[in-house]
Design a protein around this motif. Sequence first.
Motif, PDB file in Angstrom:
ATOM      1  N   SER A 294       0.857  -1.177   0.047  1.00 54.19           N
ATOM      2  CA  SER A 294      -0.049  -0.066  -0.169  1.00 54.19           C
ATOM      3  C   SER A 294       0.873   1.358  -0.233  1.00 54.19           C
ATOM      4  CB  SER A 294      -0.859   0.152   1.242  1.00 54.19           C
ATOM      5  OG  SER A 294      -1.576  -1.018   1.085  1.00 54.19           O
ATOM      6  N   ALA A 295       1.723   1.264   0.861  1.00 56.38           N
ATOM      7  CA  ALA A 295       2.756   2.277   0.958  1.00 56.38           C
ATOM      8  C   ALA A 295       3.596   2.459  -0.295  1.00 56.38           C
ATOM      9  CB  ALA A 295       3.966   2.105   1.929  1.00 56.38           C
ATOM     10  N   LEU A 296       3.663   1.328  -1.019  1.00 50.32           N
ATOM     11  CA  LEU A 296       4.532   1.349  -2.413  1.00 50.32           C
ATOM     12  C   LEU A 296       3.695   2.057  -3.479  1.00 50.32           C
ATOM     13  CD1 LEU A 296       6.744   0.681  -4.452  1.00 50.32           C
ATOM     14  CD2 LEU A 296       5.628  -1.522  -4.702  1.00 50.32           C
ATOM     15  N   LEU A 297       2.527   1.763  -3.551  1.00 45.46           N
ATOM     16  CA  LEU A 297       1.502   2.581  -4.364  1.00 45.46           C
ATOM     17  C   LEU A 297       1.408   3.952  -4.202  1.00 45.46           C
ATOM     18  CD1 LEU A 297      -0.562   2.511  -6.808  1.00 45.46           C
ATOM     19  CD2 LEU A 297      -2.323   1.785  -5.197  1.00 45.46           C
ATOM     20  N   VAL A 298       1.362   4.289  -2.894  1.00 42.97           N
ATOM     21  CA  VAL A 298       1.365   5.821  -2.516  1.00 42.97           C
ATOM     22  C   VAL A 298       2.496   6.703  -3.147  1.00 42.97           C
ATOM     23  CG1 VAL A 298       1.231   7.547  -0.626  1.00 42.97           C
ATOM     24  CG2 VAL A 298      -0.313   5.584  -0.772  1.00 42.97           C
ATOM     25  N   ALA A 299       3.680   5.899  -2.756  1.00 41.25           N
ATOM     26  CA  ALA A 299       4.815   6.414  -3.247  1.00 41.25           C
ATOM     27  C   ALA A 299       5.107   6.593  -4.791  1.00 41.25           C
ATOM     28  CB  ALA A 299       6.119   5.693  -2.628  1.00 41.25           C
ATOM     29  N   ALA A 300       4.438   5.521  -5.522  1.00 41.59           N
ATOM     30  CA  ALA A 300       4.448   5.479  -7.116  1.00 41.59           C
ATOM     31  C   ALA A 300       3.729   6.713  -7.541  1.00 41.59           C
ATOM     32  CB  ALA A 300       4.265   3.956  -7.300  1.00 41.59           C
ATOM     33  N   LEU A 301       2.753   7.054  -6.637  1.00 39.95           N
ATOM     34  CA  LEU A 301       1.607   7.905  -7.386  1.00 39.95           C
ATOM     35  C   LEU A 301       2.231   9.330  -7.022  1.00 39.95           C
ATOM     36  CD1 LEU A 301      -1.837   6.634  -6.321  1.00 39.95           C
ATOM     37  CD2 LEU A 301      -0.853   6.706  -8.743  1.00 39.95           C
ATOM     38  N   PHE A 302       2.722   9.681  -6.086  1.00 44.96           N
ATOM     39  CA  PHE A 302       3.323  11.020  -5.548  1.00 44.96           C
ATOM     40  C   PHE A 302       4.716  11.390  -5.497  1.00 44.96           C
ATOM     41  CE2 PHE A 302      -0.915   9.881  -3.636  1.00 44.96           C
ATOM     42  CZ  PHE A 302      -1.615  11.029  -4.185  1.00 44.96           C
ATOM     43  N   THR A 303       5.501  10.344  -5.999  1.00 41.82           N
ATOM     44  CA  THR A 303       7.140  10.846  -6.296  1.00 41.82           C
ATOM     45  C   THR A 303       7.397  10.609  -7.606  1.00 41.82           C
ATOM     46  OG1 THR A 303       7.836   8.512  -5.760  1.00 41.82           O
ATOM     47  CG2 THR A 303       7.433  10.014  -3.788  1.00 41.82           C
ATOM     48  N   GLY A 304       8.494  11.288  -7.883  1.00 44.47           N
ATOM     49  CA  GLY A 304       8.790  11.109  -9.360  1.00 44.47           C
ATOM     50  C   GLY A 304       9.804  10.282  -9.411  1.00 44.47           C
ATOM     51  N   PRO A 305      10.539  10.283 -10.795  1.00 45.34           N
ATOM     52  CA  PRO A 305      11.633   9.282 -11.067  1.00 45.34           C
ATOM     53  C   PRO A 305      12.910   9.251 -10.159  1.00 45.34           C
ATOM     54  CG  PRO A 305      11.058  10.357 -12.885  1.00 45.34           C
ATOM     55  CD  PRO A 305      10.224  11.123 -11.838  1.00 45.34           C
ATOM     56  N   GLY A 306      13.623   8.039  -9.876  1.00 46.31           N
ATOM     57  CA  GLY A 306      14.559   8.213  -8.932  1.00 46.31           C
ATOM     58  C   GLY A 306      14.308   8.143  -7.561  1.00 46.31           C
ATOM     59  N   SER A 307      12.975   7.888  -7.327  1.00 47.08           N
ATOM     60  CA  SER A 307      12.474   7.914  -5.703  1.00 47.08           C
ATOM     61  C   SER A 307      13.084   6.746  -4.939  1.00 47.08           C
ATOM     62  CB  SER A 307      11.136   8.028  -5.652  1.00 47.08           C
ATOM     63  OG  SER A 307      10.508   8.105  -4.478  1.00 47.08           O
ATOM     64  N   LEU A 308      13.869   7.081  -3.817  1.00 47.00           N
ATOM     65  CA  LEU A 308      14.372   6.262  -3.063  1.00 47.00           C
ATOM     66  C   LEU A 308      13.229   5.662  -2.177  1.00 47.00           C
ATOM     67  CD1 LEU A 308      17.686   7.769  -1.876  1.00 47.00           C
ATOM     68  CD2 LEU A 308      17.412   6.054  -3.315  1.00 47.00           C
ATOM     69  N   TRP A 309      12.102   6.279  -2.054  1.00 59.41           N
ATOM     70  CA  TRP A 309      11.066   5.635  -1.324  1.00 59.41           C
ATOM     71  C   TRP A 309      10.400   4.640  -2.025  1.00 59.41           C
ATOM     72  CZ3 TRP A 309       9.708   6.785   3.465  1.00 59.41           C
ATOM     73  CH2 TRP A 309      10.070   7.921   4.074  1.00 59.41           C
ATOM     74  N   VAL A 310      10.174   4.746  -3.424  1.00 57.23           N
ATOM     75  CA  VAL A 310       9.892   3.474  -4.163  1.00 57.23           C
ATOM     76  C   VAL A 310      10.737   2.386  -4.090  1.00 57.23           C
ATOM     77  CG1 VAL A 310       9.325   2.899  -6.503  1.00 57.23           C
ATOM     78  CG2 VAL A 310       8.484   4.935  -5.865  1.00 57.23           C
ATOM     79  N   MET A 311      11.889   2.521  -4.210  1.00 61.33           N
ATOM     80  CA  MET A 311      12.910   1.601  -4.305  1.00 61.33           C
ATOM     81  C   MET A 311      13.023   0.784  -2.893  1.00 61.33           C
ATOM     82  SD  MET A 311      13.840   0.990  -7.309  1.00 61.33           S
ATOM     83  CE  MET A 311      14.744  -0.436  -7.010  1.00 61.33           C
ATOM     84  N   GLY A 312      12.832   1.696  -1.761  1.00 62.44           N
ATOM     85  CA  GLY A 312      12.731   1.117  -0.611  1.00 62.44           C
ATOM     86  C   GLY A 312      11.662   0.218  -0.525  1.00 62.44           C
ATOM     87  N   PHE A 313      10.647   0.739  -0.833  1.00 59.68           N
ATOM     88  CA  PHE A 313       9.381  -0.154  -0.401  1.00 59.68           C
ATOM     89  C   PHE A 313       9.302  -1.389  -1.139  1.00 59.68           C
ATOM     90  CE2 PHE A 313       7.144   4.050   0.978  1.00 59.68           C
ATOM     91  CZ  PHE A 313       7.292   3.635   2.333  1.00 59.68           C
ATOM     92  N   VAL A 314       9.848  -1.266  -2.442  1.00 55.99           N
ATOM     93  CA  VAL A 314       9.976  -2.669  -3.392  1.00 55.99           C
ATOM     94  C   VAL A 314      10.908  -3.458  -2.455  1.00 55.99           C
ATOM     95  CG1 VAL A 314      11.096  -3.544  -5.421  1.00 55.99           C
ATOM     96  CG2 VAL A 314       9.540  -1.417  -5.490  1.00 55.99           C
TER      97      VAL A 314
END
Length: 404
Positions: A294-314
Amino acid sequence: MPKPLSTPQLSLLLAAIISLTPFSIDAYLPALSQISRDLGTDLHHLELTVSSFFIGYAFGSLVGGPLSDHKGRRLVAGIGLLCFMVASLAITMCESFESLLLLRFLQAASGGVTTVVVPAIVRDRFPRQQAAQVMSTIAFIMMAAPLVAPIVGSAILATWGWRPIFLFLAVYGLALYLLTRAFMPESRPNGEPPSAFSLKKTLSVYRFVLSHRQARPFLLIIVCSNAIFFSYLTQAAYLLYEYMGVTELQFPMVFSGFVVCLMIANRCNAFLLRTHDSLQILRWGLMAALIVASALLVAALFTGPGSLWVMGFVLLLISSLGFVNSNSQVNFLHFFGENSGTAASAMRASQMLVGASAGALVSALYNGTPVPLACVMLFMAGCAFVSMRKAGIAVDCEGGVVSP
């Protein structure tokens, strides 16, 4: 009579057997470009050999499990390894794309026949809680293969070319065959003698396995967690190269980091199993997967390319699978005693089918962002969690094995 093995020794042997699959895939991938030039076909066309491998593996898994129920685990594993060795040697003499496509299918089918006996052997030899610990240990050892295989394949490719890669796989298969003959005991329940194979009986057992009310939630958990991992594999190149901007030199190091984290999670799972029931750990793992997805989807929707949040949640989501895979597989197989080989076949084939479908869906929905990947991962995590919630009291810790 094979010499008896301790539990750690048996775990190591079974991990080496099940590592046939990642070695056969990952050692071969670095050579695709050279093979395409040598056989005179384009690289995109040659990627069909990877698909043929997965189809062959699923076919072999469906055949190997029922055969091992009737003829014995040790015999079927030995035959599969011999066929794997012959197919690997034949590939070294390939002169056309068509022959490579066929032989990769046969190599994978042989590998599927062999590796499907591993969870069945664990089910035969160990009670549920200990089986979960053994499966977690096997998974931990096996995960070294995706780290080592590309290095071995690249080294062989750079020194001798692509054909010796399959010679190496043939030697690996021969070594496993000799070890199996020398050390693997027969593990079919009650030491039953081989019985005649019946297609009607096999189909009846498959129907029983797939329709078992208490086991079915665990099968759904297994295929959903595998679909999460396949989805990641499908998009790994996009995530690392395009989204994060890593270089070709950095790619294997970052990719290996994900594998190492999953290995660590498996070791933590094995440690927790000493004091906690596998069902409890499974619930924790599924809850963590749902929250992180769920956190990954939120990060994917509201952050841009190169987001460490997205990679961290993955990374966290992939790591959570270390607490799901072994425990769900053991609890599924717990319901099937003398038919554990067929149950393992149904489990492996379902994993391949749903995993490949999830990967294809992510690719079809690709829009240049990680949002489609996050959506598919969240859907699969949600299905797995709901399935666990509906499972109720599915396993009697004292036994409760059933058969048709």
